[in-house]
Design an enzyme around this catalytic site. Sequence first.
Site, PDB file in Angstrom:
ATOM      1  N   LYS A 199      -4.841  48.384   1.903  1.00 14.21           N
ATOM      2  CA  LYS A 199      -4.530  49.693   2.472  1.00 14.21           C
ATOM      3  C   LYS A 199      -5.577  50.677   1.978  1.00 14.21           C
ATOM      4  O   LYS A 199      -5.760  50.857   0.773  1.00 14.21           O
ATOM      5  CB  LYS A 199      -3.137  50.135   2.044  1.00 14.21           C
ATOM      6  CG  LYS A 199      -2.760  51.504   2.568  1.00 14.21           C
ATOM      7  CD  LYS A 199      -1.312  51.819   2.270  1.00 14.21           C
ATOM      8  CE  LYS A 199      -0.952  53.204   2.770  1.00 14.21           C
ATOM      9  NZ  LYS A 199       0.432  53.549   2.446  1.00 14.21           N
ATOM     10  N   ARG A 220      -4.889  60.010  -2.414  1.00 14.56           N
ATOM     11  CA  ARG A 220      -4.316  58.794  -2.992  1.00 14.56           C
ATOM     12  C   ARG A 220      -5.415  57.827  -3.438  1.00 14.56           C
ATOM     13  O   ARG A 220      -5.233  56.625  -3.430  1.00 14.56           O
ATOM     14  CB  ARG A 220      -3.445  58.097  -1.942  1.00 14.56           C
ATOM     15  CG  ARG A 220      -2.361  58.952  -1.307  1.00 14.56           C
ATOM     16  CD  ARG A 220      -1.329  58.069  -0.630  1.00 14.56           C
ATOM     17  NE  ARG A 220      -0.408  58.772   0.242  1.00 14.56           N
ATOM     18  CZ  ARG A 220       0.577  59.570  -0.154  1.00 14.56           C
ATOM     19  NH1 ARG A 220       0.749  59.812  -1.449  1.00 14.56           N
ATOM     20  NH2 ARG A 220       1.380  60.137   0.710  1.00 14.56           N
ATOM     21  N   GLU A 236      -7.596  41.859  -2.741  1.00 12.79           N
ATOM     22  CA  GLU A 236      -6.229  42.391  -2.692  1.00 12.79           C
ATOM     23  C   GLU A 236      -5.316  41.470  -1.874  1.00 12.79           C
ATOM     24  O   GLU A 236      -4.167  41.222  -2.246  1.00 12.79           O
ATOM     25  CB  GLU A 236      -6.222  43.803  -2.076  1.00 12.79           C
ATOM     26  CG  GLU A 236      -6.782  44.893  -2.988  1.00 12.79           C
ATOM     27  CD  GLU A 236      -5.746  45.383  -3.995  1.00 12.79           C
ATOM     28  OE1 GLU A 236      -4.671  44.760  -4.118  1.00 12.79           O
ATOM     29  OE2 GLU A 236      -6.014  46.398  -4.668  1.00 12.79           O
ATOM     30  N   LYS A 251      -4.421  47.952   6.805  1.00 16.12           N
ATOM     31  CA  LYS A 251      -4.071  49.270   7.311  1.00 16.12           C
ATOM     32  C   LYS A 251      -5.109  50.286   6.897  1.00 16.12           C
ATOM     33  O   LYS A 251      -5.480  50.288   5.713  1.00 16.12           O
ATOM     34  CB  LYS A 251      -2.711  49.641   6.734  1.00 16.12           C
ATOM     35  CG  LYS A 251      -2.227  51.011   7.055  1.00 16.12           C
ATOM     36  CD  LYS A 251      -0.925  51.244   6.366  1.00 16.12           C
ATOM     37  CE  LYS A 251      -0.532  52.676   6.586  1.00 16.12           C
ATOM     38  NZ  LYS A 251       0.689  53.010   5.919  1.00 16.12           N
ATOM     39  N   SER A 277      -0.842  56.510  12.395  1.00 17.45           N
ATOM     40  CA  SER A 277      -0.572  57.746  13.128  1.00 17.45           C
ATOM     41  C   SER A 277      -1.822  58.363  13.747  1.00 17.45           C
ATOM     42  O   SER A 277      -1.803  58.776  14.908  1.00 17.45           O
ATOM     43  CB  SER A 277       0.105  58.744  12.179  1.00 17.45           C
ATOM     44  OG  SER A 277      -0.691  58.984  11.027  1.00 17.45           O
ATOM     45  N   TYR A 316       2.997  52.781  17.173  1.00 17.78           N
ATOM     46  CA  TYR A 316       3.940  53.752  17.736  1.00 17.78           C
ATOM     47  C   TYR A 316       4.090  53.567  19.241  1.00 17.78           C
ATOM     48  O   TYR A 316       4.951  54.177  19.855  1.00 17.78           O
ATOM     49  CB  TYR A 316       3.486  55.170  17.369  1.00 17.78           C
ATOM     50  CG  TYR A 316       3.455  55.364  15.861  1.00 17.78           C
ATOM     51  CD1 TYR A 316       4.630  55.617  15.160  1.00 17.78           C
ATOM     52  CD2 TYR A 316       2.265  55.222  15.128  1.00 17.78           C
ATOM     53  CE1 TYR A 316       4.626  55.755  13.779  1.00 17.78           C
ATOM     54  CE2 TYR A 316       2.249  55.349  13.750  1.00 17.78           C
ATOM     55  CZ  TYR A 316       3.433  55.613  13.076  1.00 17.78           C
ATOM     56  OH  TYR A 316       3.429  55.726  11.709  1.00 17.78           O
TER      57      TYR A 316
HETATM   58  C1  PBG Z   1       3.211  55.391   2.498  1.00 14.87           C
HETATM   59  C2  PBG Z   1       2.778  55.187   3.895  1.00 14.87           C
HETATM   60  C3  PBG Z   1       1.866  55.957   4.621  1.00 14.87           C
HETATM   61  C4  PBG Z   1       1.808  55.404   5.898  1.00 14.87           C
HETATM   62  C5  PBG Z   1       2.712  54.341   5.932  1.00 14.87           C
HETATM   63  N1  PBG Z   1       3.278  54.208   4.680  1.00 14.87           N
HETATM   64  C6  PBG Z   1       1.143  57.186   4.252  1.00 14.87           C
HETATM   65  C7  PBG Z   1       0.115  57.190   3.216  1.00 14.87           C
HETATM   66  O1  PBG Z   1      -0.228  56.178   2.632  1.00 14.87           O
HETATM   67  O2  PBG Z   1      -0.381  58.286   2.953  1.00 14.87           O
HETATM   68  C8  PBG Z   1       0.951  55.883   7.014  1.00 14.87           C
HETATM   69  C9  PBG Z   1       1.373  55.468   8.371  1.00 14.87           C
HETATM   70  C10 PBG Z   1       0.698  56.192   9.458  1.00 14.87           C
HETATM   71  O3  PBG Z   1      -0.220  57.014   9.255  1.00 14.87           O
HETATM   72  O4  PBG Z   1       1.091  55.947  10.611  1.00 14.87           O
HETATM   73  N2  PBG Z   1       4.619  55.379   2.396  1.00 14.87           N
END
Ligand code: PBG
Length: 326
Positions: A199, A220, A236, A251, A277, A316
Amino acid sequence: MAFPRHRPRRLRSTPAMRRLVAQTSLEPRHLVLPMFVADGITEPRPISSMPGVVQHTRESLRRAAADAVAAGVGGLMLFGVPRDEDKDPDGTAGTDRDGVLNVALRDLAADLGDDTVLMADTCLDEFTDHGHCGVVDERGRVDNDATTRRYVELAVAQADSGAHVVGPSGMMDGQVAAIRDGLDAAGHSDTAVLAYAAKFASGFYGPFREAVASSLEGDRRTYQQEPGNAREAIHEVQLDLDEGADIVMVKPAMAYLDVVRAAADISPVPVAAYQVSGEYSMISAAAANGWIDLRTVALETLTGIRRAGADIVLTYWAVDAAGWLS
Ligand code: PBG
């Protein structure tokens, strides 16, 4: 003039021929719909940066989940949005059996049983007042092992509430092994772990922060990966496989298709990719301007993610795509 002996166009000549030779399949069962459920609202609340996506009430979630299952999607991934006043440094609203996510899981487990695969985001960021994915120490740093212990409690609460799959998304070292052990010790040896294995610290999560009303200031980058690090991503993935992950996920998706491919090449378990998103918002916005055709482009991206090696795609558009594909 020497004409080409082999003419690839022969196999493109009719729709039936193209269907016969299509290499990559995209079916509703491959798609998982992420859904948001919020506490303390009485009407579904639109997420302005994600046209067509809402924060659900408890009731509207039940209806939308039933519709998604009827449309044939492969699973549902739930995110909980607590009331602001219920956020705290440890994210206790996530483990509270009466917290919004656990209540929603129980609702959907009761409504849908084993007709779908019910998944939960196993992370603290939605529930902490500082917005980080874990608990922080006195210097404000995310504490790996203290956070992992909280993830085990979250995962057990989610499994108790009916999740078939837990999805640790916080990128703590050792989280998969700890959750596996914790689930087994709590009698949940059948609950699967979908590991957010690779991620990346991505700008594409921007709209999600609105979707979950995130309190995060800062970033983060001490736990999510640098976008350029492909070798580390595979490390990972390998760690999560060794720790017992049942599914490994990459992701975001579109900017990381090489990582999806590399994961698919080494993984003995299914590989998922999350079309996040910002990927959704950017295409939706261009389509709303009339610059691209939504359906064509959305299906093209999902096909591309499948072609790169993803068995499962979180998107989505899962329900829309199921409709387009039928
Ligand atoms: C963390 C999490 C995130 C997303 C899914 N799980 C946000 C992040 O890591 O800041 C992002 C999903 C998306 O952008 O559609 N709980």
